[in-house]
Write a protein that holds these residues in place. Structure first.
Motif, PDB file in Angstrom:
ATOM      1  N   GLU A   1       1.078   2.024  -0.694  1.00 61.19           N
ATOM      2  CA  GLU A   1       2.124   1.023  -0.445  1.00 61.19           C
ATOM      3  C   GLU A   1       2.369   0.134  -1.647  1.00 61.19           C
ATOM      4  N   LYS A   2       1.257  -0.318  -2.275  1.00 62.05           N
ATOM      5  CA  LYS A   2       1.388  -1.317  -3.351  1.00 62.05           C
ATOM      6  C   LYS A   2       1.623  -0.657  -4.703  1.00 62.05           C
ATOM      7  N   ARG A   3       1.453   0.649  -4.750  1.00 60.47           N
ATOM      8  CA  ARG A   3       1.636   1.404  -6.001  1.00 60.47           C
ATOM      9  C   ARG A   3       0.632   1.004  -7.078  1.00 60.47           C
TER      10      ARG A   3
ATOM     11  N   HIS B   1      -3.552  -8.929  -0.574  1.00 55.45           N
ATOM     12  CA  HIS B   1      -3.448  -7.533  -1.035  1.00 55.45           C
ATOM     13  C   HIS B   1      -4.110  -6.562  -0.041  1.00 55.45           C
TER      14      HIS B   1
ATOM     15  N   ILE C   1      -3.219   1.418   1.322  1.00 57.27           N
ATOM     16  CA  ILE C   1      -2.818   0.187   0.616  1.00 57.27           C
ATOM     17  C   ILE C   1      -2.376   0.548  -0.807  1.00 57.27           C
TER      18      ILE C   1
END
Ligand SMILES: NC(=O)c1ccc[n+]([C@@H]2O[C@H](COP(=O)([O-])OP(=O)(O)OC[C@H]3O[C@@H](n4cnc5c(N)ncnc54)[C@H](OP(=O)(O)O)[C@@H]3O)[C@@H](O)[C@H]2O)c1
Length: 303
Positions: A179-181, A254, A176
């Motif tokens: 992906e979300k940086r 998230h 995660i």
């Protein structure tokens, strides 16, 4: 002892097999595929072909063994209650084959959902209501079956069993964050997550099979509770992404289903387990294991 291990090809089972062999036991691994059978043979175990839903295969495997360590589980989170039912039936079948023999039947369970608002201990019975409690029924049934002459023990594992090959919640968090940086934690990040290294967990399963009295509950917990913010910080540092607080309301978007787990403060103790079996964790804790870097090797960020 000749020990039947279900789930012997899994993340924890593949550590339990050498743990038992090194201690001088013989191991028979339950395998439902050729790939699992080959892996078990390579590891030095005998193979018993079968499946959790083929109760005859469980009964015949258990009847031919001096004890059973039951680790196989169907990890499909969309069918939580069905999978808990499969587990319950499998445990009843294994126990029936061992009835009256005094032989051990050690199962894997978990500490999640035990004590609310305090540190969970081996003495907390846990709730069986709702979806989350469905798996607890297996443990309660196992403990009842101690009355049938089976040396039953439940090893409640921390929700994070970590180490090389982990495919559980921590790699999901790493993904995660990739992906979300950003590496997120929920709220102020103070919720505590218990953890144990798979090699320490494997030793506990062996000790339980060797000597836990009937009806014992044990906690496979080394870190009583690592604040989720500390986990997010190591992940952020290794991926070189910012560490951020995610508000509770935004957490499901998230983190997906992990949001509820990250928000729940669920510390658990293993003090009684250590006293009862002389078990002491020897491997690195969760943060130290993350610091070793192997969780971040598979896919470089940005690829
Ligand atoms: N890992 C954790 O962080 C953690 C935390 C708390 C509790 N636990 C519990 O600890 C136990 C072991 O976990 P794990 O992480 O080692 O699991 P895993 O890596 O997912 O391995 C699952 C094992 O179960 C076998 N299996 C699955 N469905 C089966 C079926 N229908 N019939 C026969 N075998 C089947 C798999 O065989 P194949 O090789 O053929 O797929 C594999 O050997 C489980 O009960 C798990 O819920 C794990």
């Amino acid at each position: 002892m000749r020990v039947l291990v279900t789930g012997a090809s899994g993340f924890i089972g593949s550590a339990v097999v050498p743990e038992l062999l090194d201690a001088g036991h013989d191991v028979v691994g339950l395998a439902r595929s050729d790939a699992a059978a080959e892996a078990l043979a390579l590891a030095g175990a005998d193979v018993h072909r079968g499946n959790l839903e083929d109760l005859d295969s469980l009964r015949s495997g258990a009847a031919a063994a001096d004890g059973v360590i039951h680790l196989a589980y169907v990890h499909d989170f969309s069918k939580f209650e069905d999978n808990a039912r499969i587990d319950l039936r499998a445990i009843e079948a294994l126990a029936a084959a061992l009835e009256g023999s005094g032989r051990p039947l050690v199962i894997a369970s978990g500490t999640l959902g035990l004590a609310k608002g305090s540190v969970a201990t081996e003495q907390d019975p846990g709730e069986t209501g709702g979806v989350g409690g469905a798996r607890r029924l297996s443990e309660h049934r196992l403990l009842e079956l101690a009355g049938t002459g089976v040396r039953t023990a439940s090893v409640r594992l921390a929700p994070t069993v970590h180490g090389e090959g982990d495919h559980g919640f921590v790699p999901m968090l790493v993904n995660i964050a990739r992906e979300k940086r950003v590496s997120g934690y929920v709220g102020d990040g103070s919720s505590r997550w218990p953890a144990v290294h798979r090699l320490d967990a494997a030793r506990l399963f062996r000790l339980a099979a060797e000597s836990a009295p009937a009806g014992t509950v044990l906690h496979g917990v080394a870190d009583e509770g690592v604040p989720v913010r500390a986990i997010a910080e190591v992940i952020g540092r290794h991926l070189d992404v910012p560490v951020v607080a995610v508000a509770g309301a935004d957490a499901p978007a998230h983190f997906g289903f992990l949001a509820a787990l990250l928000a729940a403060d669920a510390p658990a103790s293993s003090a009684l387990t250590r006293q009862r079996l002389g078990w002491e964790p020897r491997q690195p804790g969760l943060v130290a294991d993350l610091e070793e870097g192997h969780y971040f090797e598979a896919v470089p960020l940005g690829s």
